[in-house]
Write a protein that holds these residues in place. Sequence first.
Motif, PDB file in Angstrom:
ATOM      1  N   ASN A   8      11.642   4.135   9.356  1.00 26.08           N
ATOM      2  CA  ASN A   8      12.231   5.368   8.825  1.00 26.08           C
ATOM      3  C   ASN A   8      11.147   6.439   8.742  1.00 26.08           C
ATOM      4  O   ASN A   8      10.345   6.418   7.806  1.00 26.08           O
ATOM      5  N   PRO A   9      11.109   7.378   9.692  1.00 27.42           N
ATOM      6  CA  PRO A   9      10.028   8.370   9.719  1.00 27.42           C
ATOM      7  C   PRO A   9      10.091   9.400   8.579  1.00 27.42           C
ATOM      8  O   PRO A   9       9.145  10.151   8.393  1.00 27.42           O
ATOM      9  N   ARG A  10      11.132   9.406   7.807  1.00 29.14           N
ATOM     10  CA  ARG A  10      11.265  10.396   6.732  1.00 29.14           C
ATOM     11  C   ARG A  10      10.661   9.915   5.416  1.00 29.14           C
ATOM     12  O   ARG A  10      11.171  10.202   4.344  1.00 29.14           O
ATOM     13  N   GLN A  11       9.561   9.197   5.516  1.00 28.37           N
ATOM     14  CA  GLN A  11       8.815   8.744   4.343  1.00 28.37           C
ATOM     15  C   GLN A  11       7.479   9.480   4.347  1.00 28.37           C
ATOM     16  O   GLN A  11       6.611   9.188   5.162  1.00 28.37           O
ATOM     17  N   ASP A  12       7.344  10.425   3.442  1.00 30.94           N
ATOM     18  CA  ASP A  12       6.196  11.328   3.471  1.00 30.94           C
ATOM     19  C   ASP A  12       4.848  10.634   3.318  1.00 30.94           C
ATOM     20  O   ASP A  12       3.909  10.930   4.064  1.00 30.94           O
ATOM     21  N   ILE A  13       4.712   9.733   2.365  1.00 34.26           N
ATOM     22  CA  ILE A  13       3.400   9.127   2.100  1.00 34.26           C
ATOM     23  C   ILE A  13       2.950   8.242   3.256  1.00 34.26           C
ATOM     24  O   ILE A  13       1.827   8.412   3.753  1.00 34.26           O
ATOM     25  N   PRO A  14       3.773   7.312   3.743  1.00 33.36           N
ATOM     26  CA  PRO A  14       3.327   6.535   4.907  1.00 33.36           C
ATOM     27  C   PRO A  14       3.066   7.417   6.138  1.00 33.36           C
ATOM     28  O   PRO A  14       2.121   7.173   6.891  1.00 33.36           O
ATOM     29  N   LEU A  15       3.866   8.455   6.320  1.00 35.00           N
ATOM     30  CA  LEU A  15       3.673   9.353   7.461  1.00 35.00           C
ATOM     31  C   LEU A  15       2.323  10.063   7.364  1.00 35.00           C
ATOM     32  O   LEU A  15       1.549  10.090   8.332  1.00 35.00           O
ATOM     33  N   ALA A  16       2.006  10.604   6.212  1.00 32.64           N
ATOM     34  CA  ALA A  16       0.714  11.278   6.035  1.00 32.64           C
ATOM     35  C   ALA A  16      -0.434  10.290   6.185  1.00 32.64           C
ATOM     36  O   ALA A  16      -1.478  10.626   6.778  1.00 32.64           O
ATOM     37  N   ALA A  17      -0.264   9.068   5.702  1.00 29.34           N
ATOM     38  CA  ALA A  17      -1.318   8.048   5.823  1.00 29.34           C
ATOM     39  C   ALA A  17      -1.604   7.733   7.285  1.00 29.34           C
ATOM     40  O   ALA A  17      -2.763   7.624   7.688  1.00 29.34           O
ATOM     41  N   VAL A  18      -0.563   7.607   8.084  1.00 30.02           N
ATOM     42  CA  VAL A  18      -0.737   7.305   9.506  1.00 30.02           C
ATOM     43  C   VAL A  18      -1.380   8.488  10.229  1.00 30.02           C
ATOM     44  O   VAL A  18      -2.283   8.312  11.055  1.00 30.02           O
TER      45      VAL A  18
END
Length: 187
Positions: free
Chosen positions: A51-61
């Motif tokens: 699910n790409p709409r997860q801000d924290i994991p997205l910013a971490a990656v």
Amino acid sequence: VILLRATYNKANAFLEQLRQLDVPAYAELGTGYFQATEVQTMLSLLQIIDNPRQDIPLAAVLRSPLVGLSGAELAEIRLAAPGQSFYAALLVASEQVNTLGVKMRRFLTDLDRWREQARRNNLSDLVWQIYRDTGYYTTVGAMPGGAQRQANLRALHDRARQYEQTSFRGLFRFLRFIERLQAEQSD
């Protein structure tokens, strides 16, 4: 020797800093490989593949060696669409005609391909494909403590392979399984 009253939630930070300084270090962590930086980064990537709409994991990656954005570039993405989700801002930033836009289009293309692979193929193949596509396995091998970091990534791949040998399937269920293991501290 660095003595700590308790190592929980502290020793990893010390180990990471010592490894960056090329100082061999060991600690009784009381945690397993799920807490290792390289494994957390891969789990964040798997979360946004799900699910790409997860801000924290997205910013971490995006900040990790997988993509390698700077803090300024993350801020530029955030400013591309104020008030919207970070993923929406990323989509807007990817339309820009600049270096950041090119990087984000490349990342989004990879993300779409991995998401498709997650739906069609088995999980362990996806994990190893990400290692190959990004060069992450090689990158962590070149970092201080590289052999241990690579062993942690192999362990994550093995865990995915073992999971798929059960009756359960799919990335979403695997991520829930990992969350349960982390909650029970049984990694």
